[in-house]
Design a protein around this motif. Structure first.
Motif, PDB file in Angstrom:
ATOM      1  N   SER A 142      -6.805  -6.857  -5.211  1.00 40.86           N
ATOM      2  CA  SER A 142      -7.756  -6.760  -4.094  1.00 40.86           C
ATOM      3  C   SER A 142      -7.105  -6.287  -2.807  1.00 40.86           C
ATOM      4  O   SER A 142      -7.733  -6.291  -1.747  1.00 40.86           O
ATOM      5  CB  SER A 142      -8.422  -8.123  -3.858  1.00 40.86           C
ATOM      6  OG  SER A 142      -9.185  -8.504  -4.978  1.00 40.86           O
ATOM      7  N   GLY A 143      -5.833  -5.877  -2.890  1.00 40.09           N
ATOM      8  CA  GLY A 143      -5.126  -5.395  -1.706  1.00 40.09           C
ATOM      9  C   GLY A 143      -3.881  -6.201  -1.448  1.00 40.09           C
ATOM     10  O   GLY A 143      -3.772  -7.361  -1.860  1.00 40.09           O
ATOM     11  N   THR A 144      -2.922  -5.598  -0.742  1.00 41.60           N
ATOM     12  CA  THR A 144      -1.629  -6.247  -0.523  1.00 41.60           C
ATOM     13  C   THR A 144      -1.285  -6.459   0.947  1.00 41.60           C
ATOM     14  O   THR A 144      -0.217  -6.957   1.248  1.00 41.60           O
ATOM     15  CB  THR A 144      -0.506  -5.430  -1.185  1.00 41.60           C
ATOM     16  OG1 THR A 144      -0.530  -4.093  -0.684  1.00 41.60           O
ATOM     17  CG2 THR A 144      -0.662  -5.414  -2.694  1.00 41.60           C
ATOM     18  N   SER A 145      -2.168  -6.085   1.857  1.00 38.71           N
ATOM     19  CA  SER A 145      -1.957  -6.397   3.270  1.00 38.71           C
ATOM     20  C   SER A 145      -3.021  -7.386   3.714  1.00 38.71           C
ATOM     21  O   SER A 145      -4.088  -7.489   3.096  1.00 38.71           O
ATOM     22  CB  SER A 145      -1.999  -5.140   4.138  1.00 38.71           C
ATOM     23  OG  SER A 145      -3.283  -4.554   4.099  1.00 38.71           O
ATOM     24  N   ILE A 146      -2.752  -8.096   4.788  1.00 41.20           N
ATOM     25  CA  ILE A 146      -3.652  -9.159   5.225  1.00 41.20           C
ATOM     26  C   ILE A 146      -5.035  -8.623   5.568  1.00 41.20           C
ATOM     27  O   ILE A 146      -6.050  -9.284   5.345  1.00 41.20           O
ATOM     28  CB  ILE A 146      -3.049  -9.930   6.426  1.00 41.20           C
ATOM     29  CG1 ILE A 146      -3.876 -11.181   6.734  1.00 41.20           C
ATOM     30  CG2 ILE A 146      -2.906  -9.047   7.643  1.00 41.20           C
ATOM     31  CD1 ILE A 146      -3.242 -12.068   7.777  1.00 41.20           C
ATOM     32  N   GLY A 147      -5.087  -7.410   6.072  1.00 38.04           N
ATOM     33  CA  GLY A 147      -6.364  -6.793   6.395  1.00 38.04           C
ATOM     34  C   GLY A 147      -6.622  -5.580   5.528  1.00 38.04           C
ATOM     35  O   GLY A 147      -5.696  -4.911   5.072  1.00 38.04           O
ATOM     36  N   ASP A 148      -7.858  -5.305   5.273  1.00 45.98           N
ATOM     37  CA  ASP A 148      -8.213  -4.100   4.530  1.00 45.98           C
ATOM     38  C   ASP A 148      -8.233  -2.933   5.499  1.00 45.98           C
ATOM     39  O   ASP A 148      -9.287  -2.458   5.921  1.00 45.98           O
ATOM     40  CB  ASP A 148      -9.577  -4.273   3.854  1.00 45.98           C
ATOM     41  CG  ASP A 148      -9.566  -5.424   2.865  1.00 45.98           C
ATOM     42  OD1 ASP A 148      -8.576  -5.553   2.129  1.00 45.98           O
ATOM     43  OD2 ASP A 148     -10.537  -6.193   2.842  1.00 45.98           O
ATOM     44  N   VAL A 149      -7.031  -2.470   5.870  1.00 46.15           N
ATOM     45  CA  VAL A 149      -6.908  -1.502   6.956  1.00 46.15           C
ATOM     46  C   VAL A 149      -7.596  -0.185   6.642  1.00 46.15           C
ATOM     47  O   VAL A 149      -7.988   0.552   7.548  1.00 46.15           O
ATOM     48  CB  VAL A 149      -5.421  -1.246   7.314  1.00 46.15           C
ATOM     49  CG1 VAL A 149      -4.808  -2.492   7.913  1.00 46.15           C
ATOM     50  CG2 VAL A 149      -4.635  -0.802   6.090  1.00 46.15           C
TER      51      VAL A 149
END
Length: 411
Positions: free
Chosen positions: A84-91
């Protein structure tokens, strides 16, 4: 503490220890830009190492701040997912770009395997003379007695040349790689940035088509174009993987090269030790990577309810591994705030991650940093900072935008 302006850091420390702990949000990019994040992580490690932030600009998330807890999360892909993604925000939510770092097995493993030969020992051995030649040329062109930007003249230039080689990218246009990497990391929130990514995609698609219609070769684009797990990727996934390789092969190493210069200037006794014993470059390199921690965090998403260190983390929750905090964990690393080039266990750090997502290019990164410092020691008695570095406003990549430097004289 060794980092940051003392007055700013003092104010941050007072704020960190007076704020109600459930209100602490360590994702604030301003604190990374100002280098004042450290006391907030220190408090969480001491009082609430598995910490829930209910309200942030990225929504609710859990922070994992201790070294060994991060190891557990990073090594358990069956519970803590990257899909679902690897950074805290879905930049890049408005312009989604799938990439293998944001995949779980078996798809992740199959795509990663396609590119791994480029950083195999034999490949690295063949690249070393080229890197050394380029590093020497870059250093020989630096002015003596004048202030220049270390980030642009050395860190970016060396790593961008290497990236162009890995992609077999037109060498005279290599700064496009730097630009596209910076745009992708800043978040594709406006149409101008998204248009740049479309142009990036079209450029790489042309190179892809050329390589796909030629015999397999040893560059990354050819590997992906001919790889069984990657040759039929849709355009968005192809572009996503190109961006991943640009950022992974460029930003992280370049910020470690800059971070090394900062660390030695902040710890002059270590610089003296290095000049007296140049062989310490070997152990200094992983210490640079630990001290700088170029990627501040990675995020996972919980696939099912899990009990972790006394906390119940629910299915779908975001879990953020703060590598930058784990690398300063006093319970795992001796005097972690200090830069010590002859540590007994210099590779004891989290900067490359662990488990299936451990950085595939870690040895190439280390080799570039080692070579550049070997070549520096052969040429200059010292390289001085000529002012405070300028950091990017980001809680993901600990990036230097500018670092004024000066070389008093050659050897």
């Amino acid at each position: 503490m060794a980092e940051g302006d003392s007055s700013l850091l003092g104010a941050a420390r007072a704020e960190a220890w007076s704020t109600p702990i459930d209100e602490i949000d360590v994702s604030l990019a301003e604190r990374f830009r100002d280098d004042t994040i450290w006391p907030f992580f220190e408090r969480l490690r001491h009082e609430d190492p598995v910490h829930y932030t209910a309200h942030s600009r990225f929504g609710p998330y859990w922070s994992i701040t201790r070294y060994h807890d991060i190891l557990q999360v990073d090594s358990n892909a069956s519970v803590f997912s990257s899909a679902s993604g690897t950074s805290i925000g879905d930049v890049n939510a408005s312009f989604p770009l799938p990439m293998f770092i944001a995949m779980d097995p078996p798809r992740h493993d199959a795509q990663r395997k396609v590119i791994s030969p480029i950083v195999a020992p034999a490949s690295l051995a063949s690249l070393e003379p080229l890197i050394r030649s380029r590093a020497g040329r870059i250093l020989d062109e630096l002015p003596i007695g004048e202030t220049f930007d270390w980030v642009d003249r050395v860190s970016i230039e060396l790593t961008t040349q290497m990236l162009a080689t890995l992609f077999d990218f037109p060498f005279e246009e290599r700064r496009k790689l730097t630009r596209w990497s910076n745009v992708a990391l800043s978040g594709l929130h406006n149409e101008a940035a998204r248009q740049e990514m479309r142009e990036c995609g079209a450029y790489f698609r042309r190179l892809w088509d050329e390589r796909a219609n030629a015999a397999p070769a040893g560059d990354l684009i050819s590997m992906l174009a001919h790889g069984e797990a990657t040759r039929d990727m849709p355009q968005e996934e192809f572009l996503g993987n190109m961006i991943l390789l640009m950022v992974g092969g460029n930003d992280t190493t370049r910020n470690s090269i800059s971070g090394g210069l900062l660390a030695l200037n902040r710890h002059p006794e270590e610089y003296e030790k290095l000049r007296a014993r140049p062989a310490l470059v070997a152990s200094m390199v992983p210490e640079i990577i630990r001290w700088q921690t170029p990627v501040a965090h990675m995020r996972r998403t919980v696939l099912s309810d899990v009990e972790f260190q006394g906390k119940t983390i629910r299915k779908g929750d975001k879990v953020v591994m703060w590598y930058v905090s784990g690398n300063r964990d006093e319970t795992a690393i001796d005097r972690p705030e200090l830069f010590i080039i002859d540590r007994e266990r210099p590779r004891q750090h989290l900067s490359f991650g662990f488990g299936i997502h451990r950085c595939v290019g870690n040895r190439l990164a280390e080799m570039q940093i080692r070579i550049v410092w070997e070549e520096i020691l052969a040429r200059f008695p010292v390289i001085e900072l000529a002012g405070e570095p300028v950091r990017a406003k980001s809680c993901l990549v600990r990036e230097f935008s500018r670092m004024p430097a000066r070389i008093p004289r050659r050897l």
